[in-house]
Design a protein around this motif. Sequence first.
Motif, PDB file in Angstrom:
ATOM      1  N   GLU A 128      28.372 -78.545  33.891  1.00  0.00           N
ATOM      2  CA  GLU A 128      28.504 -78.015  35.409  1.00  0.00           C
ATOM      3  C   GLU A 128      29.209 -76.880  35.582  1.00  0.00           C
ATOM      4  O   GLU A 128      29.745 -76.062  36.317  1.00  0.00           O
ATOM      5  CB  GLU A 128      28.793 -79.132  35.637  1.00  0.00           C
ATOM      6  CG  GLU A 128      27.592 -80.313  36.235  1.00  0.00           C
ATOM      7  CD  GLU A 128      27.009 -81.199  37.360  1.00  0.00           C
ATOM      8  OE1 GLU A 128      28.793 -81.378  38.293  1.00  0.00           O
ATOM      9  OE2 GLU A 128      26.250 -81.633  37.205  1.00  0.00           O
ATOM     10  N   SER A 129      31.138 -77.404  34.965  1.00  0.00           N
ATOM     11  CA  SER A 129      32.064 -76.120  35.851  1.00  0.00           C
ATOM     12  C   SER A 129      31.447 -75.055  34.611  1.00  0.00           C
ATOM     13  O   SER A 129      32.873 -73.367  34.495  1.00  0.00           O
ATOM     14  CB  SER A 129      33.396 -76.763  34.702  1.00  0.00           C
ATOM     15  OG  SER A 129      33.352 -76.257  33.038  1.00  0.00           O
ATOM     16  N   ARG A 173      20.964 -80.906  39.030  1.00  0.00           N
ATOM     17  CA  ARG A 173      21.628 -81.813  38.929  1.00  0.00           C
ATOM     18  C   ARG A 173      21.401 -82.307  40.157  1.00  0.00           C
ATOM     19  O   ARG A 173      20.821 -83.046  41.037  1.00  0.00           O
ATOM     20  CB  ARG A 173      23.016 -81.976  38.427  1.00  0.00           C
ATOM     21  CG  ARG A 173      23.801 -83.931  38.173  1.00  0.00           C
ATOM     22  CD  ARG A 173      24.048 -84.955  37.661  1.00  0.00           C
ATOM     23  NE  ARG A 173      25.121 -83.940  38.046  1.00  0.00           N
ATOM     24  CZ  ARG A 173      26.264 -83.614  39.460  1.00  0.00           C
ATOM     25  NH1 ARG A 173      25.609 -84.213  40.217  1.00  0.00           N
ATOM     26  NH2 ARG A 173      27.389 -83.141  39.959  1.00  0.00           N
ATOM     27  N   GLU A 174      22.406 -81.279  41.405  1.00  0.00           N
ATOM     28  CA  GLU A 174      21.941 -82.249  43.013  1.00  0.00           C
ATOM     29  C   GLU A 174      21.584 -82.327  44.159  1.00  0.00           C
ATOM     30  O   GLU A 174      20.803 -83.483  43.728  1.00  0.00           O
ATOM     31  CB  GLU A 174      23.159 -81.328  44.164  1.00  0.00           C
ATOM     32  CG  GLU A 174      24.761 -81.769  43.352  1.00  0.00           C
ATOM     33  CD  GLU A 174      25.489 -80.536  44.021  1.00  0.00           C
ATOM     34  OE1 GLU A 174      25.435 -80.280  44.285  1.00  0.00           O
ATOM     35  OE2 GLU A 174      26.917 -81.101  43.964  1.00  0.00           O
ATOM     36  N   PRO A 191      26.943 -86.995  38.054  1.00  0.00           N
ATOM     37  CA  PRO A 191      27.027 -86.849  36.493  1.00  0.00           C
ATOM     38  C   PRO A 191      27.121 -87.907  35.247  1.00  0.00           C
ATOM     39  O   PRO A 191      26.560 -87.694  34.565  1.00  0.00           O
ATOM     40  CB  PRO A 191      28.452 -86.410  36.564  1.00  0.00           C
ATOM     41  CG  PRO A 191      28.582 -85.791  37.767  1.00  0.00           C
ATOM     42  CD  PRO A 191      27.771 -86.397  38.654  1.00  0.00           C
ATOM     43  N   LYS A 206      25.423 -77.463  38.624  1.00  0.00           N
ATOM     44  CA  LYS A 206      25.850 -79.158  38.548  1.00  0.00           C
ATOM     45  C   LYS A 206      24.811 -78.261  40.527  1.00  0.00           C
ATOM     46  O   LYS A 206      23.717 -79.808  40.302  1.00  0.00           O
ATOM     47  CB  LYS A 206      27.114 -78.338  39.802  1.00  0.00           C
ATOM     48  CG  LYS A 206      27.236 -79.218  40.380  1.00  0.00           C
ATOM     49  CD  LYS A 206      28.504 -79.263  40.901  1.00  0.00           C
ATOM     50  CE  LYS A 206      29.685 -80.369  42.386  1.00  0.00           C
ATOM     51  NZ  LYS A 206      30.455 -80.062  42.723  1.00  0.00           N
ATOM     52  N   GLN A 207      23.644 -77.927  40.624  1.00  0.00           N
ATOM     53  CA  GLN A 207      23.161 -77.265  41.384  1.00  0.00           C
ATOM     54  C   GLN A 207      21.753 -77.873  40.730  1.00  0.00           C
ATOM     55  O   GLN A 207      20.864 -78.547  41.802  1.00  0.00           O
ATOM     56  CB  GLN A 207      22.855 -75.857  42.508  1.00  0.00           C
ATOM     57  CG  GLN A 207      23.451 -75.696  43.067  1.00  0.00           C
ATOM     58  CD  GLN A 207      24.118 -74.362  42.864  1.00  0.00           C
ATOM     59  OE1 GLN A 207      23.407 -73.562  42.474  1.00  0.00           O
ATOM     60  NE2 GLN A 207      24.714 -73.464  43.835  1.00  0.00           N
ATOM     61  N   SER A 217      26.085 -71.233  35.512  1.00  0.00           N
ATOM     62  CA  SER A 217      27.705 -71.701  35.083  1.00  0.00           C
ATOM     63  C   SER A 217      28.846 -70.913  34.359  1.00  0.00           C
ATOM     64  O   SER A 217      29.605 -70.414  35.166  1.00  0.00           O
ATOM     65  CB  SER A 217      27.245 -73.355  34.372  1.00  0.00           C
ATOM     66  OG  SER A 217      26.128 -73.775  36.041  1.00  0.00           O
ATOM     67  N   ARG A 230      29.971 -82.411  32.250  1.00  0.00           N
ATOM     68  CA  ARG A 230      31.146 -81.626  33.156  1.00  0.00           C
ATOM     69  C   ARG A 230      31.113 -80.245  32.804  1.00  0.00           C
ATOM     70  O   ARG A 230      31.182 -79.583  33.730  1.00  0.00           O
ATOM     71  CB  ARG A 230      32.290 -82.817  34.052  1.00  0.00           C
ATOM     72  CG  ARG A 230      32.237 -83.718  34.831  1.00  0.00           C
ATOM     73  CD  ARG A 230      33.080 -84.622  34.742  1.00  0.00           C
ATOM     74  NE  ARG A 230      33.026 -85.331  35.658  1.00  0.00           N
ATOM     75  CZ  ARG A 230      33.683 -87.134  35.629  1.00  0.00           C
ATOM     76  NH1 ARG A 230      34.477 -87.192  34.472  1.00  0.00           N
ATOM     77  NH2 ARG A 230      33.619 -87.831  36.831  1.00  0.00           N
TER      78      ARG A 230
END
Length: 76
Positions: free
Chosen positions: A32-33, A7-8, A14, A4-5, A66, A29
């Motif tokens: 990321e999870s 990507r952010e 997403p 997630k980081q 992740s 998702r």
Amino acid sequence: MDMKQLRERLNKRPEEIAVELNVALSTVRNWESGRHEPRLPISEIPQFLKTYQCSLDDAIAAAAASHKKFHGKKQS
């Protein structure tokens, strides 16, 4: 840094990643999870790295971070 980081830091949603990699939003998702690690044909790895603007080592480390977060939460 987790997926997630990764990507952010690019200021991408997403949905954008999913479109660029031609995968389902749920796939991004799940990455990321930490529920699933990215599993791509070798021919698709260059596009993955280009999309996330990272090295293979960075991608591996982010996927592992992740994954660790997800499995750490399950045990709590």
